[in-house]
Each structure stands twice: as C-alpha cells, then as structure tokens.
Design a protein around this motif. Structure first.
Motif, PDB file in Angstrom:
ATOM      1  N   VAL A  24      -0.956  -2.438  -1.875  1.00  0.00           N
ATOM      2  CA  VAL A  24      -2.071  -1.493  -1.984  1.00  0.00           C
ATOM      3  C   VAL A  24      -3.181  -2.114  -2.836  1.00  0.00           C
ATOM      4  CG1 VAL A  24      -2.777   0.791  -2.767  1.00  0.00           C
ATOM      5  CG2 VAL A  24      -0.545   0.479  -1.667  1.00  0.00           C
ATOM      6  N   LYS A  45      -6.417  -1.202  -3.181  1.00  0.00           N
ATOM      7  CA  LYS A  45      -7.574  -0.356  -3.553  1.00  0.00           C
ATOM      8  C   LYS A  45      -8.093  -0.723  -4.940  1.00  0.00           C
ATOM      9  CE  LYS A  45      -4.796   3.379  -5.520  1.00  0.00           C
ATOM     10  NZ  LYS A  45      -4.056   4.612  -5.239  1.00  0.00           N
ATOM     11  N   ASN A  76      -6.909   3.252   0.265  1.00  0.00           N
ATOM     12  CA  ASN A  76      -6.916   4.718   0.361  1.00  0.00           C
ATOM     13  C   ASN A  76      -8.275   5.281   0.745  1.00  0.00           C
ATOM     14  OD1 ASN A  76      -8.082   4.211  -2.145  1.00  0.00           O
ATOM     15  ND2 ASN A  76      -7.306   6.125  -3.012  1.00  0.00           N
ATOM     16  N   ILE A 120      -3.975   4.726   3.708  1.00  0.00           N
ATOM     17  CA  ILE A 120      -2.967   5.555   3.043  1.00  0.00           C
ATOM     18  C   ILE A 120      -3.572   6.781   2.369  1.00  0.00           C
ATOM     19  CG2 ILE A 120      -1.379   3.621   2.695  1.00  0.00           C
ATOM     20  CD1 ILE A 120      -2.360   3.449  -0.205  1.00  0.00           C
ATOM     21  N   MET A 147       5.482  10.556   5.452  1.00  0.00           N
ATOM     22  CA  MET A 147       5.017   9.932   4.220  1.00  0.00           C
ATOM     23  C   MET A 147       4.925  10.998   3.132  1.00  0.00           C
ATOM     24  SD  MET A 147       1.947   9.793   2.308  1.00  0.00           S
ATOM     25  CE  MET A 147       0.631   8.675   1.833  1.00  0.00           C
ATOM     26  N   ILE A 170       3.845  11.562  -1.319  1.00  0.00           N
ATOM     27  CA  ILE A 170       3.447  11.102  -2.653  1.00  0.00           C
ATOM     28  C   ILE A 170       3.971  12.152  -3.629  1.00  0.00           C
ATOM     29  CG2 ILE A 170       1.536  10.396  -4.144  1.00  0.00           C
ATOM     30  CD1 ILE A 170      -0.263  10.379  -1.598  1.00  0.00           C
ATOM     31  N   MET A 216       6.179   3.955  -4.828  1.00  0.00           N
ATOM     32  CA  MET A 216       5.019   3.238  -5.347  1.00  0.00           C
ATOM     33  C   MET A 216       5.512   2.319  -6.473  1.00  0.00           C
ATOM     34  SD  MET A 216       2.486   6.592  -4.951  1.00  0.00           S
ATOM     35  CE  MET A 216       1.494   6.204  -6.330  1.00  0.00           C
ATOM     36  N   SER A 217       4.572   1.765  -7.240  1.00  0.00           N
ATOM     37  CA  SER A 217       4.967   0.743  -8.230  1.00  0.00           C
ATOM     38  C   SER A 217       6.111   1.191  -9.132  1.00  0.00           C
ATOM     39  CB  SER A 217       3.767   0.356  -9.100  1.00  0.00           C
ATOM     40  OG  SER A 217       2.860  -0.416  -8.349  1.00  0.00           O
ATOM     41  N   ARG A 246       4.746   1.454  -0.845  1.00  0.00           N
ATOM     42  CA  ARG A 246       3.313   1.227  -1.058  1.00  0.00           C
ATOM     43  C   ARG A 246       3.101   0.836  -2.519  1.00  0.00           C
ATOM     44  NH1 ARG A 246       3.863   6.598   0.689  1.00  0.00           N
ATOM     45  NH2 ARG A 246       3.044   7.139  -1.364  1.00  0.00           N
ATOM     46  N   VAL A 247       2.950  -0.457  -2.759  1.00  0.00           N
ATOM     47  CA  VAL A 247       2.933  -0.953  -4.140  1.00  0.00           C
ATOM     48  C   VAL A 247       1.571  -1.565  -4.457  1.00  0.00           C
ATOM     49  CG1 VAL A 247       4.025  -2.529  -5.765  1.00  0.00           C
ATOM     50  CG2 VAL A 247       5.422  -1.354  -4.038  1.00  0.00           C
ATOM     51  N   GLY A 248       0.909  -1.022  -5.472  1.00  0.00           N
ATOM     52  CA  GLY A 248      -0.408  -1.518  -5.880  1.00  0.00           C
ATOM     53  C   GLY A 248      -0.377  -2.228  -7.214  1.00  0.00           C
ATOM     54  N   SER A 249      -0.335  -1.441  -8.298  1.00  0.00           N
ATOM     55  CA  SER A 249      -0.510  -2.026  -9.631  1.00  0.00           C
ATOM     56  C   SER A 249       0.563  -3.050  -9.994  1.00  0.00           C
ATOM     57  CB  SER A 249      -0.597  -0.918 -10.686  1.00  0.00           C
ATOM     58  OG  SER A 249       0.425   0.016 -10.505  1.00  0.00           O
ATOM     59  N   ARG A 253      -5.021  -0.706 -12.608  1.00  0.00           N
ATOM     60  CA  ARG A 253      -6.377  -0.352 -12.178  1.00  0.00           C
ATOM     61  C   ARG A 253      -7.222   0.201 -13.320  1.00  0.00           C
ATOM     62  NH1 ARG A 253      -3.248   0.970  -7.791  1.00  0.00           N
ATOM     63  NH2 ARG A 253      -2.866   3.018  -8.653  1.00  0.00           N
TER      64      ARG A 253
HETATM   65  C1  LIG Z   1      -2.714   3.946  -5.069  1.00  0.00           C
HETATM   66  C2  LIG Z   1      -1.677   4.384  -4.122  1.00  0.00           C
HETATM   67  C3  LIG Z   1      -0.416   3.751  -4.093  1.00  0.00           C
HETATM   68  C4  LIG Z   1      -0.020   2.610  -5.021  1.00  0.00           C
HETATM   69  O1  LIG Z   1       0.087   3.054  -6.325  1.00  0.00           O
HETATM   70  P1  LIG Z   1       0.653   2.093  -7.488  1.00  0.00           P
HETATM   71  O2  LIG Z   1       1.159   3.025  -8.495  1.00  0.00           O
HETATM   72  O3  LIG Z   1      -0.514   1.289  -7.956  1.00  0.00           O
HETATM   73  O4  LIG Z   1       1.692   1.254  -6.896  1.00  0.00           O
HETATM   74  C5  LIG Z   1       0.510   4.188  -3.159  1.00  0.00           C
HETATM   75  N1  LIG Z   1       0.220   5.193  -2.299  1.00  0.00           N
HETATM   76  C6  LIG Z   1      -0.973   5.815  -2.301  1.00  0.00           C
HETATM   77  C7  LIG Z   1      -1.202   6.911  -1.326  1.00  0.00           C
HETATM   78  C8  LIG Z   1      -1.954   5.441  -3.210  1.00  0.00           C
HETATM   79  O5  LIG Z   1      -3.139   6.077  -3.191  1.00  0.00           O
END
Ligand SMILES: *Cc1c(COP(=O)(O)O)cnc(C)c1O
Length: 233
Positions: A34, A36, A57, A78, A160, A162, A201-202, A217-220, A226
C-alpha cells in the motif's frame, strides 16, 4: 541493499511463517504493497526489490502515479470509490477492494459494460457498523447478494474488511473470523465461490493470515510511517 528491500524481505518471511504455522500454503497469500502518500521513487525501490502489486486508497493519486511507473505493475484500489470516478479508474486497476453498496456496484457494472471490461471486485463489509466507514453491513449484504449476482460484468471475487483500529492486533481477530464465516455463509446462499479475503494491515496481517486472508494490505511496515513523513516534509 536498501532498507525498503530489507523490510519487504522481512514481511515475506513473516507471511511465510504465519501461513506455515496455520497449516496454509504460503504461496496462496499475496502481499499488496500500500503505497498511498509515498512518492513514485519509493514505489520504484519496491519494484526493484521484486514487488509488483500495489494498492492506493485515492483514485486521483493512483491515476497520477501509475503512468510514471512500469506498465507491468498491478494496481488495486482499496479506498472509497465515488460513482463519478468509476469511468476513470476502471481501466487502470486489476482489482477494486471497496465495493460497499449496491448503488456503487450497479454503477461499476454499467460503466464496465460501456468500456467492455469485467472488473474483479471485493465486497467491502463494515463489520463493526462504524459510521465513519463505508461498506455493506452483514445483514443487508445477505439480502442484497441476489441483486449483486445479476450484475453480469462484476467478477465478485470475495470480501474485504478494515476492522476498527486497535494497537492491540489481537482485537482484530474476531473481525477476521467474522469475515471468513460471512464468506462461507454467502458462498452457500449464493451458490458461487468467493475465494478471496482481503484482510490484514501492517499491525495485524499475521493474525489475518491465520484466519484465512488471501491478500494482506501492508503499507507502513514496508514504506515507513506516514505520519512521521508528513511532519518531516
Ligand atoms: C492505508 C491502508 C492500508 C495499509 O495500512 P498500514 O497500516 O500502513 O499497513 C490497508 N488498507 C487500507 C484500506 C488502507 O487505507
């Protein structure tokens, strides 16, 4: 080797370990990076490290970044999708994770027909009924399934979610269980497979894998924090 390369490698090892200890095939779990808020340079580093599948996103951000990067990357939307942006986003993405209402599903179906596309989508479920979040509530989704399956252009692949954010990742587990059980129930009711579960997620992706995630879905944990970035910027 870059820090990002090391972090990506570490995530792959954790995915592998979580899958193995829960008796699953590690190859059945995909890592969605991810990206973003991070610049295309960061995405390029990730591509150099072998990552080819990215999630954004926001429609505008995805459409701004994708053309600056190699065309063989795979993009997933996402975040919340507004109907007026469907036409622009459909040709740019492989998957949409955020189909959260019948109205949006109808718009995507109609525009996909006009564009000659068959978009692959996840139905987003708002399990905790948070007013700040989009998505189907479980009960309406049960009664809407039949209508959704009349939309011939939509390739509905799975669900999906969150979960409400809690620093204690263990708090996410009941939501992941709930999403998997809802999926099982909808498969029976709808008579069609829903093989994919986008969850984790992370901070909680290993728990999501233990409960059946097929894509995390892994971002940070890949790109960095961020918030720290925007303060530093
Ligand atoms: C930002 C986001 C993520 C990733 O989040 P992290 O905590 O950075 O891994 C996953 N899913 C969605 C829908 C997001 O908006």
């Amino acid at each position: 080797m870059s820090d990002l390369h090391d972090r990506l490698q570490a995530i792959h090892e954790r995915i592998h370990a979580a899958a193995t200890r829960s008796g699953r095939d590690p190859g059945a779990i995909e890592l969605l990076a991810v990206s973003k808020t991070f610049p295309v340079e960061a995405i390029r580093d990730a591509v150099d490290a072998g990552q080819l599948v990215f999630g954004e996103n926001k429609v505008q951000e995805l459409l701004a970044k994708a053309p600056q990067l190699p065309s063989h990357l795979q993009w997933h939307l996402i975040g919340h999708l507004q109907s007026n942006k469907v036409r622009k986003i459909l040709p740019a993405v492989k998957y949409i994770h955020s189909i959260g209402s019948l109205d949006l599903a109808r718009d995507v179906d109609r525009i996909a027909a006009e564009l000659g596309l068959y978009p692959k989508v996840y139905l987003e479920v708002n399990l905790a009924a948070e007013s700040s979040k989009h998505g189907f509530s479980p009960a309406p989704l049960r009664s809407t399934l039949e209508d959704l399956y009349t939309l011939r252009r939509l390739e509905i692949q799975g669900l999906m979610c969150i979960p409400p954010f809690d620093p204690d990742a263990a708090k996410s587990r009941p939501y992941f269980v709930q999403l998997r059980e809802l999926r099982d129930e909808l498969e029976k009711a709808g008579g069609a497979p829903l093989p994919l579960l986008s969850m984790g997620m992370s901070h909680d992706f290993e728990i999501a894998i233990e409960e059946g995630a097929t894509i995390v879905r892994v971002g940070s944990a890949i790109f960095g924090d961020r918030k720290a970035r925007s303060i530093a910027a």
